[in-house]
Design an enzyme around this catalytic site. Structure first.
Site, PDB file in Angstrom:
ATOM      1  CG  ASN A 147       7.056  -7.794   4.361  1.00  0.00           C
ATOM      2  OD1 ASN A 147       6.874  -7.247   3.644  1.00  0.00           O
ATOM      3  ND2 ASN A 147       7.795  -8.553   4.128  1.00  0.00           N
ATOM      4  NE  ARG A 285       8.377 -13.950  -4.189  1.00  0.00           N
ATOM      5  CZ  ARG A 285       8.860 -13.156  -2.929  1.00  0.00           C
ATOM      6  NH1 ARG A 285       9.359 -12.576  -3.357  1.00  0.00           N
ATOM      7  NH2 ARG A 285       7.652 -13.272  -1.878  1.00  0.00           N
ATOM      8  CD  GLN A 314      14.310 -17.172  -1.850  1.00  0.00           C
ATOM      9  OE1 GLN A 314      14.720 -15.332  -2.787  1.00  0.00           O
ATOM     10  NE2 GLN A 314      13.595 -16.895  -0.639  1.00  0.00           N
ATOM     11  CG  HIS A 333      13.889 -13.088   0.591  1.00  0.00           C
ATOM     12  ND1 HIS A 333      12.699 -13.685  -0.188  1.00  0.00           N
ATOM     13  CD2 HIS A 333      13.908 -11.551   0.422  1.00  0.00           C
ATOM     14  CE1 HIS A 333      12.607 -12.890  -0.181  1.00  0.00           C
ATOM     15  NE2 HIS A 333      12.362 -11.748  -0.628  1.00  0.00           N
TER      16      HIS A 333
END
Length: 385
Positions: A147, A285, A314, A333
């Site tokens: 990705n 991050r 998260q 995210h």
């Protein structure tokens, strides 16, 4: 027989999709540089479907259960009595995504004597304590490059969204207004700006390539300098470190992994050296940036905008200051979890499992930790304390 514990995000609020906006997705067979896309022996899912949520199961159930293995899928990963903590002690393999990370800490490893393999469905394995993984002999693998382009596209979108003041202008339309002056009072052209990336690996280099046609001046810093041919092709200016690069930039994008050298990098001191009105994009991050320092920099005008889709922890709590700070373009995210990307990282997860269950080597480019040390992609990208 193995027990596989898969931690995925919840299904959509209105239920698992029965149809999709498109009927197909392009087939990607290889990535820039020549690495082939995942090549499992087979897949048990339809490409372009929602695989990263609980009901999608990464398309793994039929494959694993047909061989007698056990698959447990949950979204419940936090708290003392979470499904993750209840199931982990006799688990052999744990799988999670950076978008809904199962934090595999040293304490959790100590309570999971059977745990041998931690897979990231996607890229970015800092939710696994890599120091502890090396000590416990745990193999850590991720679906490298699956990705990366997805994230690079998201970065370019966020840069344009901030610089052109897109999100507030769109809100004017939603609110029924036509406030042209309000919209354009914070809108600029990207053309001619100096744009720098912190790290120029798979994602960072893809961002640079996509920005070059915008006639911007491109900068980068990375502990592995790019070949001279690429620097010439893209007219790149190399800087030995982040501190020497950011004062020259109008836009900075962070595309580095989280490790001891990058944690807390964008704090008060570094932000103070940046040009007033710089835009900062962080899809890497959250802990690479100081949460409160970013909030203060937006309120003071030191930063003209901040966008990203990485948070800590998260999911982010409702009172996280990045939800309400001015001039931000935050998303949950999602940059690397498009339906296109899910097809690749689900296939790569199966490829890793096929290798591990058969006792054959996992692709070197998928390895982060193996044999008690950083390995493969991990040796290139990460450092340990």
């Amino acid at each position: 027989m193995a027990k596989v514990l898969c931690v995925l995000y919840d299904d959509p609020k209105d239920g698992y999709p029965t149809s999709y906006a498109r009927d197909d997705i392009p087939t990607i067979e290889s990535y820039p540089g020549g690495q082939t896309a995942p090549t499992p022996k087979a897949i048990d899912f339809t490409p372009g479907t929602l695989l990263g949520s609980v009901s999608g199961e990464l398309g793994l159930r039929d494959f694993l259960e047909s061989q007698g293995h056990t698959l447990v899928v949950t979204s419940d990963k936090d708290g003392e009595n979470s499904v993750l903590d209840r199931e982990l002690p006799d688990t052999d393999v744990v799988i999670s995504q950076p978008f809904w990370p199962a934090y595999i800490t040293a304490e959790r490893m100590a309570k999971a004597p059977n745990l041998k393999l931690a897979i990231t469905a996607g890229i970015g394995s800092d939710h696994v304590d890599l120091d502890a993984a090396t000590k416990h002999g745990l193999t850590v693998a991720e679906v490298t490059y699956s990705n990366s382009i997805s994230v690079a596209e998201h970065v370019v979108m966020m840069i344009l969204g901030l610089v052109r003041n897109y999100l507030p202008s769109h809100q004017v339309v939603l609110d029924g207004g036509w406030d042209v002056a309000d919209c354009v009072s914070r809108s600029y052209d990207l053309e001619g700006m100096h744009v720098g990336t912190v790290a120029a690996g798979r994602i960072g280099l893809a961002v640079l390539r996509r920005l070059a046609p915008f006639d911007v001046k491109l900068h980068y810093t990375d502990r592995h300098r790019l070949p001279e041919s690429i620097e010439r092709e893209l007219n790149l200016t190399f800087h030995p470190d982040t501190a020497s690069m950011v004062p020259h930039c109008d836009v900075v994008t962070v595309n580095a992994p989280l490790h001891p050298e990058t944690e807390g990098l964008f704090g008060e001191d570094l932000l103070a050296t940046m040009k007033r009105g710089t835009y900062l994009i962080n899809t890497a991050r959250a802990k690479i940036a100081d949460r409160d320092a970013i909030d203060r920099a937006l309120h003071s005008g030191r930063l003209a905008g901040y966008a990203g889709d990485v948070w800590y922890p998260q999911p982010a709590p409702a009172d996280h200051p990045w939800r309400t700070m001015p001039h931000h373009g935050m998303t949950p995210h999602i940059s690397g979890s498009s339906l296109s990307a899910q097809t690749r990282y689900a296939a790569g997860t199966r490829e890793i499992l096929e290798s591990w269950l058969a006792g054959t080597p996992i692709r070197d480019e998928y390895l982060i930790v193996d044999g008690g040390r950083l390995a493969g992609a991990g040796a290139h990208s990460y450092s340990t304390r």
